[in-house]
Design a protein around this motif. Sequence first.
Motif, PDB file in Angstrom:
ATOM      1  N   SER A   1      86.407  18.888  65.198  1.00  0.00           N
ATOM      2  CA  SER A   1      85.185  18.435  65.994  1.00  0.00           C
ATOM      3  C   SER A   1      84.094  18.096  65.332  1.00  0.00           C
ATOM      4  CB  SER A   1      84.767  19.617  67.113  1.00  0.00           C
ATOM      5  OG  SER A   1      85.976  20.023  68.009  1.00  0.00           O
TER       6      SER A   1
ATOM      7  N   LEU B   1      82.147  14.250  66.081  1.00  0.00           N
ATOM      8  CA  LEU B   1      80.833  13.884  66.392  1.00  0.00           C
ATOM      9  C   LEU B   1      80.583  12.678  66.003  1.00  0.00           C
ATOM     10  CD1 LEU B   1      79.109  17.440  66.144  1.00  0.00           C
ATOM     11  CD2 LEU B   1      79.800  16.231  68.189  1.00  0.00           C
TER      12      LEU B   1
ATOM     13  N   GLN C   1      80.588   9.635  75.326  1.00  0.00           N
ATOM     14  CA  GLN C   1      79.767  10.745  75.247  1.00  0.00           C
ATOM     15  C   GLN C   1      80.603  12.185  75.722  1.00  0.00           C
ATOM     16  OE1 GLN C   1      76.758  10.626  73.768  1.00  0.00           O
ATOM     17  NE2 GLN C   1      76.614  12.899  74.269  1.00  0.00           N
ATOM     18  N   SER C   2      81.179  12.085  76.824  1.00  0.00           N
ATOM     19  CA  SER C   2      81.686  13.380  77.327  1.00  0.00           C
ATOM     20  C   SER C   2      82.633  13.882  76.373  1.00  0.00           C
ATOM     21  CB  SER C   2      82.742  13.145  78.576  1.00  0.00           C
ATOM     22  OG  SER C   2      83.856  12.237  78.365  1.00  0.00           O
TER      23      SER C   2
ATOM     24  N   LYS D   1      82.091  13.618  72.848  1.00  0.00           N
ATOM     25  CA  LYS D   1      81.182  14.258  71.967  1.00  0.00           C
ATOM     26  C   LYS D   1      80.528  15.649  72.482  1.00  0.00           C
ATOM     27  CE  LYS D   1      79.380   9.787  69.952  1.00  0.00           C
ATOM     28  NZ  LYS D   1      78.325   9.083  69.846  1.00  0.00           N
ATOM     29  N   ASP D   2      80.259  15.597  73.836  1.00  0.00           N
ATOM     30  CA  ASP D   2      79.846  16.812  74.381  1.00  0.00           C
ATOM     31  C   ASP D   2      80.792  17.957  74.231  1.00  0.00           C
ATOM     32  OD1 ASP D   2      77.333  15.537  75.008  1.00  0.00           O
ATOM     33  OD2 ASP D   2      77.986  15.397  76.997  1.00  0.00           O
ATOM     34  N   PHE D   3      82.133  17.619  74.394  1.00  0.00           N
ATOM     35  CA  PHE D   3      83.305  18.642  74.200  1.00  0.00           C
ATOM     36  C   PHE D   3      83.480  18.990  72.957  1.00  0.00           C
ATOM     37  CE2 PHE D   3      87.783  19.778  73.256  1.00  0.00           C
ATOM     38  CZ  PHE D   3      88.046  20.680  74.406  1.00  0.00           C
TER      39      PHE D   3
ATOM     40  N   GLN E   1      81.065  19.148  70.547  1.00  0.00           N
ATOM     41  CA  GLN E   1      80.000  19.949  70.244  1.00  0.00           C
ATOM     42  C   GLN E   1      80.068  21.562  70.651  1.00  0.00           C
ATOM     43  OE1 GLN E   1      76.921  18.986  68.213  1.00  0.00           O
ATOM     44  NE2 GLN E   1      77.098  21.369  68.251  1.00  0.00           N
ATOM     45  N   MET E   2      80.789  21.665  72.155  1.00  0.00           N
ATOM     46  CA  MET E   2      81.050  22.709  72.636  1.00  0.00           C
ATOM     47  C   MET E   2      82.089  23.497  71.673  1.00  0.00           C
ATOM     48  SD  MET E   2      82.831  23.560  76.654  1.00  0.00           S
ATOM     49  CE  MET E   2      81.250  22.800  77.265  1.00  0.00           C
TER      50      MET E   2
ATOM     51  N   GLN F   1      76.973   9.457  81.805  1.00  0.00           N
ATOM     52  CA  GLN F   1      78.518   9.564  81.690  1.00  0.00           C
ATOM     53  C   GLN F   1      79.324   8.318  81.850  1.00  0.00           C
ATOM     54  OE1 GLN F   1      79.198  13.120  83.279  1.00  0.00           O
ATOM     55  NE2 GLN F   1      79.416  14.374  81.444  1.00  0.00           N
TER      56      GLN F   1
END
Length: 247
Positions: free
Chosen positions: A45, A49, A55-56, A58-60, A62-63, A197
């Motif tokens: 992950s 990044l 973007q979704s 990337k958000d995943f 980061q999570m 998104q």
Amino acid sequence: MKTRQFFASLAAASILLAVPAFAADSAQAFVDKAAIGGKFEVDSSQIALGKVQDQSIKDFAQMMIRDHGAANAKLATVAGEQKLKVPSALDAQHQGDLDKLKNAQAPIDPAYVDMQRKAHADAVKLFETYASGGDNAGLKTFAQQTVDTLKTHQQMIEKIAAGQDAITGATTPAVKTDNTPNAAALVPGANSFTEAQAKSRIEGAGYTNVSKLTKDDQGIWRGHATKAGEGLAVGLDYQGNVVAASK
């Protein structure tokens, strides 16, 4: 008679001595697999990044860094309390997958998503199995406390994957000659995509200058974009389908 009793007692003692050894081996196997899987989640992950476009995703990613980083730290603590060793390096298979991401040219969205789908399928199975039948109380509690988060991650990456598949299948939309957008592939439904998104997904399908996005009463994001120098009316449904037509 005494001889038989002696051997019976010896056999019973052997069984009792064997149980802790078996439990330790089983617990260590869980620690090995959980630690390697968790490290792969974080490492892959971190690479994603800087190399994914959506973007979704990337958000995943980061999570994953946040949640699996915390889970890895908790596993290290529990394993230490149980006098078990936590591996510090990936195994050959996971290292090979990580190297593929490192060496791949950006964007790596599909490769990262596929790896996360497999990783979470494996992790959910591992943690569910140990949570229900684990032989180490501390690790069993850890597995029970963690498995729901893993299932949530799995649901999220499957939803992302479905959206990516839909986009892939609609990256070459049928262009009409009239002014009506081609809505044949757009499916009405509750759309959870935010405007940002939606813009990101449309751009991920190869469009530029995405603007004037509004969500209609059917849950479809509609706006304007450019592709191959042509101005288009573009739409995005809740499944992630992107379809456009000449304006």
